[in-house]
Enzyme design. Structure first.
Site, short mmCIF file in Angstrom:
data_model
loop_
_atom_site.label_atom_id
_atom_site.label_comp_id
_atom_site.label_asym_id
_atom_site.label_seq_id
_atom_site.Cartn_x
_atom_site.Cartn_y
_atom_site.Cartn_z
N ASP A 87 0.86 -1.19 0.00
CA ASP A 87 0.00 0.00 0.00
C ASP A 87 0.89 1.23 0.00
O ASP A 87 2.11 1.12 0.00
CB ASP A 87 -0.91 0.00 1.25
CG ASP A 87 -0.07 -0.06 2.53
OD1 ASP A 87 -0.04 -1.13 3.15
OD2 ASP A 87 0.57 0.95 2.88
N ASP A 122 1.18 3.59 2.46
CA ASP A 122 1.19 4.22 3.77
C ASP A 122 0.03 5.22 3.79
O ASP A 122 -1.04 4.90 3.26
CB ASP A 122 2.56 4.88 4.06
CG ASP A 122 2.81 5.08 5.55
OD1 ASP A 122 2.63 4.11 6.30
OD2 ASP A 122 3.15 6.20 5.96
#
Ligand SMILES: [Zn+2]
Length: 284
Positions: free
Chosen positions: A206, A208
């Site tokens: 992802d 963050d």
């Protein structure tokens, strides 16, 4: 004796190893995360350790890193391939990307980071903490297999288990980090102290939380990316393990041997016996 170990992080709790045996190791530092699997992988003796335990029951701050590294050293392991789920800290490090970091920033707060304690003093160089030889083999395999790969980068390790606040995430971006995770420090420090080569396949799941447009990311997408990343990392390990396990021509062990300041005769006896599998490598 396995010369190479794979430490699996989030999403990787087991590895298909031929003739696998589980080895339970007691260490002077307590129990490792899990029993270690030892057997044949790609034709060579290898070991596998699930960093968070097989049922993912150990938080990053609770991982007994010293026990894990000691246990691997006692089995004869000389090289550690770390497979780690991370957040991407740059636009180009999008979910699904594999980053092969060449440096680290330690932003952890409450971890036992060294074997140098209790009458045994030394200072390990972490200027170039990743084995260049192993890192190159892993990166090139990823590239050959057509994965989205990044050659080098900085991994910032935070304490966790909470993810960063947006304010923190923006600070880390200003430090020019590439990926963020919670486990490679002090794993890499301790491997280096113990005379082992260390390299990470950092698998981006992802972005963050620095990216405004990512508010709507759902957990199913992250889990799917995690599974796909794990299968890419396993395929890289299978492809490279034979070459990785070959004779070392890097200077990782030489760097470890330069660290101790206390001479063998001056190290307290209990410390000497506690660190036996490590001292026999780094002190001639
Ligand atoms: Zn090395």
């Amino acid at each position: 004796m396995p010369s190479t170990a794979i430490i699996g992080g989030s999403g990787l709790y087991n590895l298909e190893i031929e003739n696998a045996k589980t080895v339970k190791t007691e260490t002077p530092f307590g129990d490792p995360s899990e029993e270690i699997l030892v057997g044949k992988l790609g034709g060579v003796e290898a070991a596998f350790l699930a960093r968070h335990g097989r049922g993912h029951t150990i938080t990053p701050s609770e991982i007994n890193f010293r026990a894990n590294v000691w246990a691997l050293a006692s089995l004869g392991v000389e090289r550690v391939i770390s497979i780690s789920a991370v957040g991407g800290m740059k636009e180009e490090n999008s979910p699904g990307t594999l980053v092969f970091p060449d440096n680290f920033i330690d932003n952890t707060r409450s971890r036992r980071k060294t074997f140098y304690t209790d009458g045994f003093v030394g200072h390990i160089s972490l200027a170039h903490p990743v084995c260049p030889e192993m890192r190159r083999l892993l990166y090139e395999s990823g590239k050959r297999q057509g994965y989205d790969v990044r050659d080098g980068g900085t991994y910032i390790c935070i304490e966790g288990p909470n993810f960063s606040t947006r304010a923190e995430s923006l600070v880390y971006r200003s430090w020019d980090v590439d990926v963020i995770g919670m486990t490679n420090v002090p794993e890499m420090n301790l491997c280096r102290e113990a005379g082992m080569c260390y390299a990470t396949i950092a698998c981006v799941t992802d972005y963050d939380c620095w990216r405004e447009e990512d508010e709507g990311v759902n957990i199913d997408d992250i889990l799917r990316t995690l599974r796909e990343n794990v299968s890419k990392a396993i395929s890289i390990v299978a492809d490279t393990i034979g070459a990785v396990a070959g004779e070392r021509s890097c200077d990782c062990l030489a760097v470890s041997k330069m660290a101790p300041l206390t001479q063998l005769k001056d190290i307290p006896n209990n410390k000497k016996s506690d660190l036996e599998p490590i001292l026999r490598r780094i002190i001639s």
